[in-house]
Design an enzyme around this catalytic site. Structure first.
Site, mmCIF file in Angstrom:
data_model
loop_
_atom_site.group_PDB
_atom_site.id
_atom_site.type_symbol
_atom_site.label_atom_id
_atom_site.label_comp_id
_atom_site.label_asym_id
_atom_site.label_seq_id
_atom_site.Cartn_x
_atom_site.Cartn_y
_atom_site.Cartn_z
ATOM 1 C CD GLU A 68 -11.207 8.493 0.086
ATOM 2 O OE1 GLU A 68 -10.022 8.859 0.202
ATOM 3 O OE2 GLU A 68 -11.784 7.778 0.905
ATOM 4 C CB CYS A 100 -4.229 11.933 -6.498
ATOM 5 S SG CYS A 100 -4.256 10.223 -6.006
ATOM 6 C CB CYS A 105 -8.294 -1.993 -4.334
ATOM 7 S SG CYS A 105 -6.790 -2.665 -5.076
ATOM 8 C CB CYS A 165 -1.797 -3.393 0.151
ATOM 9 S SG CYS A 165 -1.397 -3.721 -1.568
ATOM 10 C CB CYS A 199 -3.917 0.010 1.319
ATOM 11 S SG CYS A 199 -4.959 0.926 0.161
ATOM 12 C CD GLU A 218 -2.731 -2.089 -9.641
ATOM 13 O OE1 GLU A 218 -2.163 -1.646 -8.634
ATOM 14 O OE2 GLU A 218 -2.290 -1.914 -10.792
ATOM 15 C CG ASN A 243 -1.809 8.825 6.011
ATOM 16 O OD1 ASN A 243 -2.386 8.970 7.082
ATOM 17 N ND2 ASN A 243 -1.777 9.745 5.075
ATOM 18 C CB CYS A 266 -6.865 7.336 -1.827
ATOM 19 S SG CYS A 266 -7.081 8.897 -2.651
HETATM 20 N N1 SAH Z 1 -3.142 0.488 -6.508
HETATM 21 C C1 SAH Z 1 -2.094 1.348 -6.911
HETATM 22 C C2 SAH Z 1 -2.444 2.813 -6.872
HETATM 23 C C3 SAH Z 1 -3.309 3.274 -5.757
HETATM 24 S S1 SAH Z 1 -2.588 3.225 -4.153
HETATM 25 C C4 SAH Z 1 -0.850 1.074 -6.097
HETATM 26 O O1 SAH Z 1 -0.925 0.350 -5.130
HETATM 27 O O2 SAH Z 1 0.195 1.565 -6.492
HETATM 28 C C5 SAH Z 1 -1.587 4.693 -4.201
HETATM 29 C C6 SAH Z 1 -0.345 4.654 -3.352
HETATM 30 O O3 SAH Z 1 -0.652 4.821 -1.965
HETATM 31 C C7 SAH Z 1 0.438 3.355 -3.463
HETATM 32 O O4 SAH Z 1 1.815 3.614 -3.576
HETATM 33 C C8 SAH Z 1 0.087 2.698 -2.143
HETATM 34 O O5 SAH Z 1 1.010 1.715 -1.816
HETATM 35 C C9 SAH Z 1 0.080 3.887 -1.220
HETATM 36 N N2 SAH Z 1 -0.559 3.681 0.068
HETATM 37 C C10 SAH Z 1 -1.666 2.978 0.360
HETATM 38 N N3 SAH Z 1 -1.956 3.050 1.676
HETATM 39 C C11 SAH Z 1 -1.001 3.849 2.226
HETATM 40 C C12 SAH Z 1 -0.750 4.309 3.548
HETATM 41 N N4 SAH Z 1 -1.524 3.953 4.567
HETATM 42 N N5 SAH Z 1 0.330 5.098 3.743
HETATM 43 C C13 SAH Z 1 1.122 5.470 2.723
HETATM 44 N N6 SAH Z 1 0.937 5.073 1.459
HETATM 45 C C14 SAH Z 1 -0.118 4.259 1.205
HETATM 46 FE FE1 SF4 Z 2 -2.766 -2.158 -2.600
HETATM 47 FE FE2 SF4 Z 2 -2.987 0.007 -4.185
HETATM 48 FE FE3 SF4 Z 2 -5.055 -1.667 -3.892
HETATM 49 FE FE4 SF4 Z 2 -4.340 -0.147 -1.851
HETATM 50 S S1 SF4 Z 2 -5.141 0.557 -3.797
HETATM 51 S S2 SF4 Z 2 -4.850 -2.340 -1.792
HETATM 52 S S3 SF4 Z 2 -2.119 -0.067 -2.121
HETATM 53 S S4 SF4 Z 2 -3.075 -2.145 -4.795
#
Ligand code: SAH
Ligand code: SF4
Length: 341
Positions: A91, A104, A111, A115, A118, A159, A289, A332
């Protein structure tokens, strides 16, 4: 097959002379066509037939195909689902700001970091993206919308520091004046906190803005939502960010997704204030989100404003982020998840 769009100008030059056995000026012609976004060697009109044939037999031009496109009714934010040659999808989102367009993009298919809030993390990891596949996302959006992207955020799926070499190469390519020529000061990289790679990235000497996805100010809580914290705890991640800020002179952005009843308490705000006060930084407070299956809900406005007020008592600046494209699941991982189902 050689991935020609992942090559830097000096590599294309060497390739032209050694592999294509062609004169140097052909390299410039090839680069001109690549920078115009051609997707077939046949379209490189000023190349002789035999060179086109050789190129076809040993190289390919990576493209991102638009599988889906959603346009927000609220703010014009555009979300894409792109597919690559192997049909894997990622995406990307294009947002309009006063000073231009920001995009973006994704750096991995899926990934590994897991987390819990996410959508991408919940889906697991499939493969790394090549530098060319990161570029192709930008080119495809520019072509589709008839615009020029001026800012890039590596904040889509994946990531970026877990795909280090490809991401660094992408930054060199996208900022090269022969290609998209987007300066490194217009690029932001977001990481969950792979500490050794933050040090490496600081030492590359790019002026890229670093964003740390913090989301919790102490280990016990952060390890629950972000498994990476068990390996690289909060104080090590913050120390690495300070090194990055010192080395580059760039302000660190801390991302903080506000989850109702989880990380939005006054205690969390005070702990965060203590943690980063006096450092060169900015905090983005983002109502989480809600992703299906997580059970997390966004914090209420009152709680967010109070959290911000407490941070200001520590002289820590913060912004409550407007959620762009809320109606199109612009955070995303969600669109790809839906497409798979
Ligand atoms: N992996 C990297 C970059 C991609 S995620 C990272 O984690 O920073 C991009 C951003 O979206 C990160 O700050 C992540 O923590 C955030 N994110 C992921 N899921 C989310 C959600 N459900 N609501 C708000 N932010 C979210
Ligand atoms: Fe965590 Fe970023 Fe990977 Fe989502 S994309 S699992 S926020 S590290």
């Amino acid at each position: 097959m050689i991935d020609i769009k992942s090559m830097l100008p000096e590599e294309i030059l060497e390739f032209t002379v050694k592999e294509l056995k062609a004169p140097k000026f052909r390299a410039n012609q090839i680069m001109d066509w690549l920078s115009k976004g051609v997707t077939k060697f046949e379209d490189m009109k000023n190349l002789p037939k035999n060179i086109v044939e050789t190129l076809n037999s040993i190289c390919y031009i990576s493209v991102a195909n638009i599988e889906k496109k959603l346009v927000s009714r609220y703010d014009g934010t555009v979300k894409y689902l792109f597919s690559f040659e192997d049909k894997e999808c990622v995406e990307a989102v294009v947002m309009k700001y006063n000073h231009g367009y920001s995009m973006c993009i994704s750096t991995q298919v899926g990934c590994k970091m897991g987390c819990t809030f996410c959508a991408t993390g919940m889906g697991g990891f499939t493969r790394q993206l090549k530098p060319s596949e990161m570029l192709s996302q930008i080119e495809a959006a520019q072509r589709d919308l008839g615009i020029r992207i001026s800012n890039i955020v590596l904040m889509g799926m994946g990531e970026p520091l877990d795909n280090y070499d490809n991401v660094v190469k992408f930054i060199r390519l996208v900022s090269n004046e022969k290609f998209l020529n987007i300066g490194t000061r217009h690029i932001t990289l977001s990481t969950c906190g792979l500490v050794p790679k933050i040090y490496d990235f600081a030492d590359e000497g790019f002026g890229v803005t670093l964003s740390l996805s913090l989301h919790a100010p102490y280990d016990e809580l952060r390890s629950k939502t972000m498994p990476v914290n068990r390996k690289y705890p909060v104080d090590e991640a913050i120390k690495a960010c300070k090194y990055y800020a010192d080395k580059t002179g760039r302000r660190i952005t801390y991302e903080y997704a506000m989850i109702k009843g989880v990380n939005d308490t006054p205690y969390c705000a005070r702990t965060l204030g203590e943690l980063i006060k006096g450092t060169l930084c900015h905090v983005n407070l983002i109502p989480v989100n809600p992703v299906d299956g997580t059970g997390y809900k966004p914090s209420e406005d009152k709680g967010i404003i109070n959290f911000q007020k407490i941070l200001s008592e520590y002289k820590v600046n913060s912004t409550v982020r407007r959620t762009l494209g809320a109606d199109i699941n612009a955070s995303c991982g969600q669109l790809r998840g839906k497409n798979k189902k």
